[in-house]
Every structure is written in C-alpha cells, then in structure tokens.
Design an enzyme around this catalytic site. Structure first.
Site, PDB file in Angstrom:
ATOM      1  CG  HIS A 153      -1.836   0.221   1.339  1.00 16.68           C
ATOM      2  ND1 HIS A 153      -1.984   2.371   1.826  1.00 16.68           N
ATOM      3  CD2 HIS A 153      -3.218   0.768   1.023  1.00 16.68           C
ATOM      4  CE1 HIS A 153      -2.884   2.470   1.729  1.00 16.68           C
ATOM      5  NE2 HIS A 153      -3.741   2.412   1.823  1.00 16.68           N
ATOM      6  CG  ASP A 178       0.683  -2.170   5.969  1.00 15.79           C
ATOM      7  OD1 ASP A 178      -0.803  -2.128   6.812  1.00 15.79           O
ATOM      8  OD2 ASP A 178       0.316  -1.338   4.694  1.00 15.79           O
ATOM      9  CD  GLN A 226      -7.192  -4.578   4.488  1.00 15.98           C
ATOM     10  OE1 GLN A 226      -7.747  -5.370   4.105  1.00 15.98           O
ATOM     11  NE2 GLN A 226      -7.019  -3.338   3.731  1.00 15.98           N
ATOM     12  CE  LYS A 240      -7.783  -0.177   6.308  1.00 15.22           C
ATOM     13  NZ  LYS A 240      -7.746  -0.027   4.833  1.00 15.22           N
ATOM     14  CB  CYS A 255      -4.168   3.347  -1.221  1.00 12.56           C
ATOM     15  SG  CYS A 255      -4.757   4.381  -1.815  1.00 12.56           S
TER      16      CYS A 255
HETATM   17  N1  C6P Z   1      -6.577   0.515   2.607  1.00 15.11           N
HETATM   18  C1  C6P Z   1      -8.258   0.022   1.169  1.00 15.11           C
HETATM   19  O1  C6P Z   1      -9.688   0.334   0.678  1.00 15.11           O
HETATM   20  P1  C6P Z   1      -5.256   3.477   7.004  1.00 15.11           P
HETATM   21  O2  C6P Z   1      -5.872   4.586   6.312  1.00 15.11           O
HETATM   22  O3  C6P Z   1      -3.884   3.725   7.722  1.00 15.11           O
HETATM   23  O4  C6P Z   1      -5.665   3.351   8.057  1.00 15.11           O
HETATM   24  O5  C6P Z   1      -4.871   2.353   6.533  1.00 15.11           O
HETATM   25  C2  C6P Z   1      -3.683   2.531   5.432  1.00 15.11           C
HETATM   26  C3  C6P Z   1      -3.304   1.136   5.125  1.00 15.11           C
HETATM   27  C4  C6P Z   1      -2.408   0.739   4.973  1.00 15.11           C
HETATM   28  N2  C6P Z   1      -1.939  -0.506   4.586  1.00 15.11           N
HETATM   29  C5  C6P Z   1      -2.839  -1.497   4.351  1.00 15.11           C
HETATM   30  C6  C6P Z   1      -2.439  -2.707   3.924  1.00 15.11           C
HETATM   31  C7  C6P Z   1      -4.342  -0.876   4.014  1.00 15.11           C
HETATM   32  O6  C6P Z   1      -5.089  -1.738   3.292  1.00 15.11           O
HETATM   33  C8  C6P Z   1      -4.068   0.194   4.032  1.00 15.11           C
HETATM   34  C9  C6P Z   1      -5.822   0.787   3.677  1.00 15.11           C
HETATM   35  C10 C6P Z   1      -7.795   0.915   2.448  1.00 15.11           C
HETATM   36  O7  C6P Z   1      -7.851  -0.827   0.470  1.00 15.11           O
HETATM   37  C11 C6P Z   1      -7.872   1.997   2.069  1.00 15.11           C
HETATM   38  S1  C6P Z   1      -6.569   2.765   1.203  1.00 15.11           S
END
Ligand code: C6P
Length: 426
Positions: free
Chosen positions: A144, A221, A224, A247, A385
């Site tokens: 991401h 990270d 997910q 999440k 992203c």
């Molecule tokens: N992915 C998706 O629709 P934040 O925005 O900080 O809570 O998470 C960012 C982020 C970082 N790593 C991974 C693997 C992610 O999936 C995400 C967020 C969302 O897939 C929004 S782009």
C-alpha cells in the site's frame, strides 16, 4: 448423521466437543451490526467493502455512547473522578491490544491515528536514526502507498536505497528473490502482512527470520490481517507491527504501533507537545517513559476505548469458526467467478484472505462499481492505493469485493447476480 451435516461436521465429529469446529452463526452476528440492515437504492445493502473499513457492532457503539455520555474527560490528568474513569478505560484498552497482539508489555503498544501514522512513526523515528547513505530498505511490490512513500521520503533524506521484492503474476511474494536482496547493508524490511489489493498473505515469520540473520529490523503493515485472525507479534518475531482500528470493527482515527521495547526506548519521539515530556525548561526537555513518549497531545480516547470494545467483541466469537466461514465465502466467490464469463481474477495467491479483486471484460472497474451500487452492492474500485502492483499488471485498477465474517453466502451470490446485470447494461 443428519442430512444437514456438512463435510466439516463429519470430518471433525470424532474429536472431543471442545475441539470441533462449530458452524458459524452468521445470522446472530449480523444482528449485532445495525448498519447492515438497511436498503440502498431500494435493495438490501450488501456490504462487500470490508477491506476499506469494517462496520461496528452495537457493543462498540454502546461503549462510545457510554464514554461520551458519562465518562468524557481528558486522560492522565488525575484531577477528578471522570478523568480517573477515562484514564482507566483508556489504559485498559491498551492492555486489551497488548493481549490481542500477544505483545510482551503494554508499554510496547503506542496509540496512533492508524496504520499510516504508525508506519510514518517508524520511518521517521527509527528509520531516520539508523539509516545512512548506502544503507538499504526493502519493501515488496504489493505494498500500500503508506508502506512505500514514508520509506521513499526517509531514503531521500538519508541517502539510503529502496529495494523491492518482486511479486509474481498470481500475487505471491518471491521469497527466494527476497533472500537474495538481503545483505549487510539491509537495515529495514517493511512488508505487508496481507495485501489489500490482492488478498495475498505473506510469510512474515520466515521473512523476519531471514532479515534478522543480516541484522535488519522488520516492520509489518498489518492493516488487512488483524480482522482475519489473532496476530502473535512474539511468534512472528517482527520488530514493529502497525494496524488501524477501523479495519477491526472499531472507530476511525485510532490505530496501533507495536514495537519491541528496546527499539522504542532508543528511538527519538515522533512529535513534541504535552504528555510526551517528563520535564520542560528552556534549558532543555526530557521525555516521558514508554508508551507516552510517542503520544504527544490529547489522544483519541473514545477511539482507543472503542477499539478495546471491538477486541472484546471478537473475543466473544469463535475466531476459528469465523475464519472457516470466511474461507467458505472466498471459495464460493472463486467458484462463481470461474463459471462467470468475462471475469478475470487479479491475485490468486495460494495463501489469501477473503478478498476478491477482479476485472470484467470490456468494462471499466469504476463503471462496474457504480452499477453494483445501484443494486445495493458496495464494493471498492480503483488502484486501492497500491499503484505499483497495478502498474506491474498493466491495469488501471480492479473491482474489489472484500468479505468478512458477517457476510453471507447469499451475499456472495447476490454479487454475481449483480455482475450478470452489469453485463447486460454494458
Ligand atoms: N486500505 C483499502 O481500501 P489507514 O488509512 O491508515 O487506516 O490504512 C492505510 C493502509 C495501510 N496498509 C494497508 C495494507 C491498507 O489496506 C491500508 C488501507 C484501504 O484498501 C484504504 S486505501
């Protein structure tokens, strides 16, 4: 044997009762999520955008309401009873996260705004203090943006180089190529546990073992991963682990950075301000102990308490049964995709979570998403992203259906009925 017995019941029926995988009561859990019971465009909502954000159970909503109605106060001020109550619930939530991740100590749990801020914290505090010109940071091609851009920024500032682990056409990280990238200049390996765009699960424990052989630290990270199983940071032996509350069935604006105590102790603070100090004078400032050194300013108190409540909710469910229900959802979706003309799956790793990214022949993903929305089906479309992996596959983006434990097999079927309708429109 009853006619209704599933193959799973049969396969485990010889086990003692406590070891048997019980069927997951999806109707019961759906009753806990008020948002799911509404119409969108006159159709029952089918929410398949759980990788973007998850819905919140009533118990989390109740805890937020309770906090703001009865306990709202600033934390760690100790001035009055409300402040004591707020502080107790806030620190209790930290201990719940500690147990959830199996971290050794609550001091290793730092509150953040979310995964993005957690990774930025590691990159800017740890990365900038250890990287020098010529050092190397490794990420994978399926990251991401929030696990790419902070490292690009820090590499630019320090003269370090960013190396990329290749990913194959199925969406699998190439482990041998990863090992061949490692050398004495590698200082940091930062990889995603589960890809948001493809659903692939990466072998973090093996990645960490190899990184540690060359003395590199491992950042994960986990955005997910946490919704799908209980992560054990000590077993993975990662050095840092980042995730977002939203999440994990908790509010937005709250997240977690886990870090090994000795690394957090050695890192400079992220931001300056209240709470993160021990003593401030114009002659010099000393910093607070962990975890407060990294928590400048008034935190998202309700968010942290809500995250604790979401963990309690998950603890009340059978996570093994949940995982097997999610696996059923994915295999049903994949079986239906295989018999649906014009669908191409993007990301078919052997080890993957219940995320299905796909393309529909002759249709732009955004149009597919819009036409599904008209039928009450919420999916995400675009590059998610994760532009580098889309660029590798030479596609502008995908349609992504992401399932969680409160989704039903009927909803998976509704998605495919919806796709058939989309085909007639296009
Ligand atoms: N992915 C998706 O629709 P934040 O925005 O900080 O809570 O998470 C960012 C982020 C970082 N790593 C991974 C693997 C992610 O999936 C995400 C967020 C969302 O897939 C929004 S782009």
């Amino acid at each position: 044997m009853k006619a209704s017995d599933t193959s799973e019941d049969i396969a485990t029926s010889h086990l003692p009762e406590e070891n048997q995988i019980k069927p997951f009561d999806v109707a019961a859990v759906r009753a806990d999520f008020p948002i799911l019971h509404q119409k969108i465009n006159g159709k029952s909502l089918v929410y398949l955008d759980n990788a973007a954000t998850t819905q919140k159970p009533q118990s989390v909503l109740d805890v937020l309401h309770h906090y703001y109605s009865l306990d709202n106060a600033n934390v760690h001020r100790g001035a009055h009873q409300l402040s004591d109550r707020a502080t107790e619930s806030f620190e209790n939530a930290r201990r719940k996260v500690q147990r959830f991740l199996n971290a050794a100590k609550p001091q290793e749990i730092i509150w953040s705004k979310g995964t993005t801020e957690s990774i930025n914290m590691v990159a800017h505090c740890y990365g900038k203090s250890v990287l020098t010109a010529g050092d190397e940071v490794i990420v994978s091609a399926m990251e991401h943006h929030s696990n790419i851009v902070p490292w690009q920024m820090v590499c630019e500032q320090t003269g370090a180089h960013l190396k990329v682990i290749p990913v194959n056409a199925d969406g699998e990280l190439q482990f041998d190529e990863y090992v061949s990238l490692l050398n004495e200049r590698t200082k940091i390996v930062s990889v995603v546990h589960v890809s948001n765009a493809l659903g692939s699960v990466n072998p973090i424990k093996a990645i960490a073992e190899k990184a540690h052989e060359v003395g590199a630290k491992v950042v994960v990270d986990g955005a997910q991963a946490v919704a799908h199983w209980n992560v054990d940071v000590q077993d993975l032996d990662c050095d840092f682990y980042a995730f977002s509350g939203h999440k994990l069935f908790a509010p937005t604006g709250i997240g977690v950075l886990y870090g090994k105590q000795e690394l957090l102790e050695a890192m400079p603070p992220y931001q300056g301000g209240g709470e993160m100090i021990e003593k401030v004078s114009f002659a010099g400032t000393t910093y607070n102990e962990l975890p407060y050194k990294f928590e400048a300013g008034t935190p998202h108190i309700a968010g942290a308490i809500g995250l604790g409540a979401a963990i309690d909710y998950l603890d009340s469910l059978d996570r093994q049964a949940m995982a097997s229900h999610e696996a059923d959802l994915l295999s049903r979706a994949q079986a239906l995709a295989a018999s649906c003309d014009g669908i191409e799956l993007v990301g078919v790793a052997k080890d993957k979570v219940s995320v299905m990214s796909f393309l529909l022949e002759g249709a732009h993903p955004q149009d597919v998403g819009m036409l599904l929305d008209q039928q009450g089906i919420a999916v995400r479309t675009g590059h998610h992203c994760a532009m580098p992996i889309m660029e590798q596959y030479k596609i502008p983006g995908t349609v992504r259906a992401s399932f969680t434990f409160y989704n039903t097999l009927e909803e998976v079927e509704a998605l495919f009925t919806g796709i058939e309708k989309v085909k007639t429109f296009l």
